[in-house]
Enzyme design. Structure first.
Site, PDB file in Angstrom:
ATOM      1  N   HIS A 154     -18.453 -13.655 -47.827  1.00  0.00           N
ATOM      2  CA  HIS A 154     -18.069 -14.297 -46.829  1.00  0.00           C
ATOM      3  C   HIS A 154     -16.767 -13.356 -46.202  1.00  0.00           C
ATOM      4  O   HIS A 154     -16.402 -13.227 -45.427  1.00  0.00           O
ATOM      5  CB  HIS A 154     -17.561 -15.490 -47.045  1.00  0.00           C
ATOM      6  CG  HIS A 154     -18.604 -16.483 -47.358  1.00  0.00           C
ATOM      7  ND1 HIS A 154     -18.954 -17.248 -46.222  1.00  0.00           N
ATOM      8  CD2 HIS A 154     -19.246 -16.758 -48.193  1.00  0.00           C
ATOM      9  CE1 HIS A 154     -19.682 -18.353 -46.570  1.00  0.00           C
ATOM     10  NE2 HIS A 154     -20.234 -17.674 -47.693  1.00  0.00           N
ATOM     11  N   ASP A 362     -10.824  -9.406 -41.249  1.00  0.00           N
ATOM     12  CA  ASP A 362     -11.129 -10.979 -41.488  1.00  0.00           C
ATOM     13  C   ASP A 362     -12.684 -10.229 -41.218  1.00  0.00           C
ATOM     14  O   ASP A 362     -13.751  -9.731 -41.140  1.00  0.00           O
ATOM     15  CB  ASP A 362     -11.141 -11.179 -40.357  1.00  0.00           C
ATOM     16  CG  ASP A 362     -10.471 -12.860 -40.797  1.00  0.00           C
ATOM     17  OD1 ASP A 362     -10.921 -13.387 -41.675  1.00  0.00           O
ATOM     18  OD2 ASP A 362      -9.338 -13.530 -39.873  1.00  0.00           O
TER      19      ASP A 362
HETATM   20  P1  ADP Z   1     -10.517 -17.971 -43.389  1.00  0.00           P
HETATM   21  O1  ADP Z   1     -11.621 -19.057 -44.673  1.00  0.00           O
HETATM   22  O2  ADP Z   1      -9.477 -16.739 -43.993  1.00  0.00           O
HETATM   23  O3  ADP Z   1      -9.459 -19.135 -43.505  1.00  0.00           O
HETATM   24  P2  ADP Z   1     -11.256 -18.637 -40.455  1.00  0.00           P
HETATM   25  O4  ADP Z   1     -10.787 -18.408 -39.935  1.00  0.00           O
HETATM   26  O5  ADP Z   1     -13.170 -17.901 -41.242  1.00  0.00           O
HETATM   27  O6  ADP Z   1     -10.346 -17.646 -41.929  1.00  0.00           O
HETATM   28  O7  ADP Z   1     -11.544 -20.758 -41.261  1.00  0.00           O
HETATM   29  C1  ADP Z   1     -10.139 -20.603 -41.074  1.00  0.00           C
HETATM   30  C2  ADP Z   1     -10.731 -22.645 -41.241  1.00  0.00           C
HETATM   31  O8  ADP Z   1      -9.908 -22.955 -41.889  1.00  0.00           O
HETATM   32  C3  ADP Z   1     -10.984 -22.714 -40.106  1.00  0.00           C
HETATM   33  O9  ADP Z   1     -11.943 -23.907 -39.834  1.00  0.00           O
HETATM   34  C4  ADP Z   1      -9.756 -23.591 -38.857  1.00  0.00           C
HETATM   35  O10 ADP Z   1      -9.870 -24.401 -38.672  1.00  0.00           O
HETATM   36  C5  ADP Z   1      -9.303 -23.752 -40.414  1.00  0.00           C
HETATM   37  N1  ADP Z   1      -7.728 -23.698 -40.441  1.00  0.00           N
HETATM   38  C6  ADP Z   1      -7.000 -22.805 -40.358  1.00  0.00           C
HETATM   39  N2  ADP Z   1      -5.660 -22.690 -40.276  1.00  0.00           N
HETATM   40  C7  ADP Z   1      -6.254 -23.983 -40.593  1.00  0.00           C
HETATM   41  C8  ADP Z   1      -4.532 -24.676 -40.490  1.00  0.00           C
HETATM   42  N3  ADP Z   1      -3.353 -24.573 -40.328  1.00  0.00           N
HETATM   43  N4  ADP Z   1      -4.872 -26.631 -40.862  1.00  0.00           N
HETATM   44  C9  ADP Z   1      -5.600 -26.557 -40.830  1.00  0.00           C
HETATM   45  N5  ADP Z   1      -7.317 -26.334 -40.349  1.00  0.00           N
HETATM   46  C10 ADP Z   1      -7.137 -24.994 -40.494  1.00  0.00           C
END
Ligand code: ADP
Length: 459
Positions: A154, A362
């Protein structure tokens, strides 16, 4: 259809709060075929509990193993989070290499491999997830498993010399070669992985795109992960989303909203992002009092020192900009160190004229796709996207930026704020097509059908 075995560090046990898109996608695949979802229970126990907790939910058997306190420290905190995560995200400077931590990582993969093998039947197909389980395939093979095993990474696979900085990369590479299909987020990751195998381990490239290495023939291929765009669009129009947008709307009045939503992690480029917003205000007097940055970033993994440093840096940077520019009725940066429901986030995405997604590195970045899917098609906002997010490989009509280039990002935000509606609509349509073409269902179906094809060849 053969039974599916999924192994991931955390599973989506029913009722778990943060059932994200990935959990839903894998849950659906399991429900459709029947199978086992194996992973860590989330429990930390004082001494090794040898067994495994099993429970059935519909078509799926959940199989959960506890970690001892020592394993949690060594395998999870010290090796997965403090060595592998930074190296996969190009932060060798933050990585801590410790032989004992590696041994713990290898031992947990061994123990989990043994536990999982006992649950498997010869005709199953196996899908292992992410950097926690790089050695799990090898362990299954040692236990006698002969069938196909798929693996999906991932996070990014870094440039060969960065991966080779891991003192135990040899052992990890051999482990990875035990899989038949290795899925990555982007073509860049696939290229890095193959180059690493060729340069470090003398892999031979075969005509059909596979490589031969460590006496095995394996396939590496990109399967860009996605979201469920219809679900996000629905959430963006839900009551909860509207209520949240109204609340924030009252606060920012008719000012333009620029939004960032991330886990607080050093890979997300948050300091540079706050600096870019500061630079925007430094250079554009006309924007002062007319634009707000809302950055949502809940703390994660607080126990790791690098995260505490990051938190302090962000507080300082937001304080600098707010100190310089706030007025009686305007605070430029609102920094919210907490998480919100997916509906609330979708509502805020829809309200925002600009979505700022500027990680230094990322794997994919799903926030970029969620931002796009949440927009009003008649009046969409503009995505400002890091060229080092996996998402950038196929989202070329976003405003692509170098997340290290503070001035360049400030320019892109200004351009986004000034962009006429026709151009916004045109760019958004192309982005939305891509989000639809590579949604989460396509991701899992294409991975599984490729894996099944390889399994068929193995006979
Ligand atoms: P990572 O897996 O590195 O955190 P991604 O952007 O691929 O990054 O996935 C993050 C997920 O978590 C997304 O679905 C996003 O909506 C959710 N997310 C990120 N930040 C927040 C937050 N502050 N509150 C709630 N959900 C979050």
């Amino acid at each position: 259809m053969s039974r599916l075995i999924v192994a991931s560090n955390r599973t989506a046990t029913p009722g778990e709060e943060r059932a994200g898109g990935l959990a839903v996608a894998l849950g659906e695949a399991l429900a459709e075929r029947g199978g086992v979802w194996f992973g860590w229970s989330g429990e930390i126990v004082p001494r090794e509990t040898r067994g495994i907790r099993l429970f059935v939910e519909g078509n799926t058997d959940f199989a959960l193993a506890d970690l001892t306190a020592a394993e949690h420290q060594g395998y999870y905190l010290d090796y997965a989070n403090r060595a592998l995560w930074p190296v996969f995200h190009y932060r060798v400077d933050l990585a801590v290499f410790d032989d004992e931590a590696f041994e713990s990582y290898a031992a947990v993969n061994r123990r989990f491999g043994r536990l999982l093998y006992q649950l498997m039947r010869p005709e199953d197909i196996v899908w292992v997830h992410d950097f926690h389980f790089l050695l799990l395939g090898d362990e299954l093979r040692d236990n006698g498993w002969r069938g196909a095993i798929g693996f999906f990474l991932h996070v990014p696979f870094p440039a060969p010399e960065v991966f080779a900085a891991l003192p135990h990369h040899h052992r990890l590479a051999r482990g990875m070669a035990a899989f038949d299909l290795l899925g990555f987020q982007t073509a860049r990751d696939v290229g890095n992985f193959i180059r690493y195998m060729v340069e470090e381990h003398g892999a031979e490239r075969l005509e059909d795109g596979r490589i031969r290495v460590f006496h095995r023939v394996i396939r590496a291929q990109a399967f860009p992960i996605g979201i469920d765009p219809d679900e996000v669009a629905r959430m963006a129009e839900s009551e909860e989303a509207r209520a949240a947008a109204n609340r924030l709307g009252r606060m920012i009045e008719n000012r333009a909203l620029v939004i960032g939503v991330d886990r607080m992690d050093y890979s997300k480029g948050l300091p540079q992002r706050l600096q870019a917003f500061g630079r925007l205000l430094d250079d554009n007097e006309n924007l002062r009092g007319r634009v707000n940055l809302v950055q949502i970033a809940p703390p994660s993994r607080e126990s790791v020192e690098a995260y505490m440093d990051l938190r302090e840096e962000l507080d300082r940077l937001a304080g600098r900009v707010n100190g310089d520019y706030s007025d009686l009725d305007w605070t430029p940066i609102r920094y919210l160190a907490r998480s919100y429901s997916r509906e609330v986030l979708a509502g805020l995405f829809r309200l925002a004229r600009v979505g700022l997604v500027t990680p230094l590195h990322d794997g994919m970045n799903l926030v970029a796709k969620e931002y796009v899917a949440a927009q009003d098609p008649e009046d969409p906002g503009v995505l400002v996207l890091s060229e080092f997010a996996g998402a950038a490989e196929r989202m070329e009509t976003a405003l692509l930026v170098n997340p290290h280039d503070v001035g360049g990002m400030a320019d892109a935000i200004r351009r986004a704020l000034e962009m006429p509606r026709e151009e916004r609509v045109e760019r958004w349509k192309a982005l939305m097509d891509e989000v639809r073409d590579h949604d989460i269902a396509v991701w899992r179906q294409s991975f599984l059908s490729t894996l099944e094809g390889l399994a068929g060849e193995r006979g």
